[in-house]
Write a protein that holds these residues in place. Structure first.
Motif, PDB file in Angstrom:
ATOM      1  N   ILE A 161       0.946  -1.107  -0.112  1.00 13.79           N
ATOM      2  CA  ILE A 161      -0.113   0.083  -0.094  1.00 13.79           C
ATOM      3  C   ILE A 161       0.816   1.325  -0.027  1.00 13.79           C
ATOM      4  N   VAL A 162       0.705   2.164  -1.004  1.00 12.15           N
ATOM      5  CA  VAL A 162       1.567   3.107  -1.218  1.00 12.15           C
ATOM      6  C   VAL A 162       1.273   4.602  -0.744  1.00 12.15           C
ATOM      7  N   VAL A 163       0.068   4.638  -0.239  1.00 10.63           N
ATOM      8  CA  VAL A 163      -0.312   5.675   0.649  1.00 10.63           C
ATOM      9  C   VAL A 163      -0.560   5.240   2.188  1.00 10.63           C
ATOM     10  N   THR A 164      -0.846   6.418   2.822  1.00 10.19           N
ATOM     11  CA  THR A 164      -0.992   6.325   4.668  1.00 10.19           C
ATOM     12  C   THR A 164      -2.342   5.876   4.600  1.00 10.19           C
ATOM     13  N   ARG A 165      -2.465   5.107   5.772  1.00  9.42           N
ATOM     14  CA  ARG A 165      -3.602   4.615   6.239  1.00  9.42           C
ATOM     15  C   ARG A 165      -4.526   6.066   6.555  1.00  9.42           C
ATOM     16  N   GLU A 166      -4.235   6.997   6.964  1.00 14.93           N
ATOM     17  CA  GLU A 166      -4.678   8.282   7.255  1.00 14.93           C
ATOM     18  C   GLU A 166      -5.535   8.857   5.835  1.00 14.93           C
ATOM     19  N   TYR A 167      -4.702   8.719   4.658  1.00 13.41           N
ATOM     20  CA  TYR A 167      -5.275   8.991   3.615  1.00 13.41           C
ATOM     21  C   TYR A 167      -6.220   8.139   3.108  1.00 13.41           C
ATOM     22  N   LEU A 168      -6.295   6.782   3.258  1.00 14.24           N
ATOM     23  CA  LEU A 168      -7.081   5.905   2.846  1.00 14.24           C
ATOM     24  C   LEU A 168      -8.581   6.030   3.706  1.00 14.24           C
ATOM     25  N   ALA A 169      -8.451   6.306   5.063  1.00 12.32           N
ATOM     26  CA  ALA A 169      -9.657   6.682   5.963  1.00 12.32           C
ATOM     27  C   ALA A 169     -10.231   8.097   5.460  1.00 12.32           C
ATOM     28  N   ALA A 170      -9.313   9.000   5.113  1.00 12.13           N
ATOM     29  CA  ALA A 170      -9.931  10.314   4.519  1.00 12.13           C
ATOM     30  C   ALA A 170     -10.780  10.200   3.492  1.00 12.13           C
ATOM     31  N   GLN A 171     -10.521   9.018   2.486  1.00 15.29           N
ATOM     32  CA  GLN A 171     -11.092   8.836   1.063  1.00 15.29           C
ATOM     33  C   GLN A 171     -12.308   7.600   1.539  1.00 15.29           C
ATOM     34  N   GLN A 172     -12.362   7.169   2.687  1.00 17.02           N
ATOM     35  CA  GLN A 172     -13.367   6.259   2.926  1.00 17.02           C
ATOM     36  C   GLN A 172     -12.986   4.853   2.365  1.00 17.02           C
ATOM     37  N   ILE A 173     -11.684   4.617   2.295  1.00 18.31           N
ATOM     38  CA  ILE A 173     -11.461   3.156   1.671  1.00 18.31           C
ATOM     39  C   ILE A 173     -10.762   2.338   2.852  1.00 18.31           C
ATOM     40  N   GLY A 174     -11.752   1.315   3.063  1.00 18.47           N
ATOM     41  CA  GLY A 174     -11.316   0.331   4.338  1.00 18.47           C
ATOM     42  C   GLY A 174     -10.281  -0.372   3.681  1.00 18.47           C
ATOM     43  N   VAL A 175      -9.533  -0.932   4.587  1.00 22.30           N
ATOM     44  CA  VAL A 175      -8.452  -2.098   4.519  1.00 22.30           C
ATOM     45  C   VAL A 175      -9.064  -3.232   5.445  1.00 22.30           C
ATOM     46  N   TYR A 176      -8.893  -4.422   4.776  1.00 23.75           N
ATOM     47  CA  TYR A 176      -9.436  -5.739   5.523  1.00 23.75           C
ATOM     48  C   TYR A 176      -8.211  -6.737   5.234  1.00 23.75           C
ATOM     49  N   GLN A 177      -7.769  -7.300   6.384  1.00 26.11           N
ATOM     50  CA  GLN A 177      -6.760  -8.604   6.360  1.00 26.11           C
ATOM     51  C   GLN A 177      -7.706  -9.805   6.225  1.00 26.11           C
ATOM     52  N   ILE A 178      -7.481 -10.722   5.290  1.00 25.48           N
ATOM     53  CA  ILE A 178      -8.477 -11.560   4.895  1.00 25.48           C
ATOM     54  C   ILE A 178      -7.478 -13.003   4.720  1.00 25.48           C
TER      55      ILE A 178
END
Length: 258
Positions: A67-84
């Motif tokens: 993942i080449v962006v920060t988790r904060e950026y993803l959160a701001a874009q409302q893009i979730g992250v799941y470990q599956i």
């Protein structure tokens, strides 16, 4: 909803259920519910779905290094992250991508099952006028011919495959880019492949001058029919063996989802 594919044979060994646009967690829960039923001897099921934008991390991607962006950026874009639990690295799901969750018995026929997932996807794409798609001998997934981008030849990947096997039954499956926002793949190194660019049915129609690309409903119908044909003679038997979990890694080269 099921029953949306009237051209399928009434004798089909598996059920096709269209979940529509559904949150990733809700679809994951649905997979687990159907998986438990199939593992107990119930009818195999192909779930078709789209998701709001989300990243999923397979077993090779526990640290999320691709993942080449920060988790904060993803959160701001409302893009979730799941470990599956599937094999492979990081991938993206979002609107315009058709995800095919094949909750099918597999047993120890893992390589054969992955090849059948590839074959079904290839047949669907051929029916949609993309007849030059191919698997990759080294990695699970479906590709169109390489394309030169900024003077460099890049692999063009249109579908990703990642599966887990629990109690001899598959979870997860295939993500096929139909009209996906391909810019979202810039958030990651897709499946950890640095020489690969993601493409879609819509983009391929534009590049090839094929006119208006098929919509999601047409793609779903082509996929359902391709799965029916590909798995017509499949062995649906559940082996009477101890339960185990097998994460599926990319298929080794002869001599591959993520």
């Amino acid at each position: 909803m099921s029953g949306a594919f009237p051209t399928l044979p009434s004798t089909l060994a598996f059920e096709v259920i269209d979940l529509g646009l559904i949150a990733y967690q809700a679809a994951w829960d649905a997979q687990k519910e159907h998986h438990a039923r199939v593992a107990a001897g119930g009818r195999p099921t192909l779930l078709l779905a789209e998701h709001p934008a989300v990243l999923t991390l397979g077993r090779k991607a526990a640290a999320g290094d691709n993942i080449v962006v920060t988790r904060e950026y993803l959160a701001a874009q409302q893009i979730g992250v799941y470990q599956i639990e599937r094999g492979g690295d990081v991938t993206y799901h979002g609107p315009g991508q058709l995800v095919m969750y094949a909750i099918f018995p597999v047993g120890r026929k893992v390589r054969d099952f992955l090849r059948l997932l590839e074959e079904a996807t290839l047949k669907a794409l051929a029916a949609l006028n993309l007849r030059d798609t191919r698997p990759n001998p080294g990695y699970a997934g479906i590709y169109v011919p390489d394309r030169e981008i900024n003077g460099l030849s890049r692999h063009q990947k249109i579908a990703s495959i990642g599966v887990a096997i629990k109690r001899h039954v598959a979870l997860h499956g295939v993500g096929l880019n139909v009209s996906t926002n391909l810019d979202h793949f810039d958030l990651i190194v897709p499946c950890g492949l640095t020489d690969t660019q993601m493409t879609s049915i819509e983009r391929e129609y534009q590049w090839r001058g094929l006119g208006e690309a098929p919509g999601m409903d047409a793609v779903k119908s082509a996929v359902a029919e391709a799965f029916a044909e590909t798995f017509r003679n499949y062995d649906w038997t559940l082996p009477a063996l101890p339960f185990q979990t097998l994460p599926i890694q990319p298929i080794p080269s002869a001599g591959g989802p993520a």
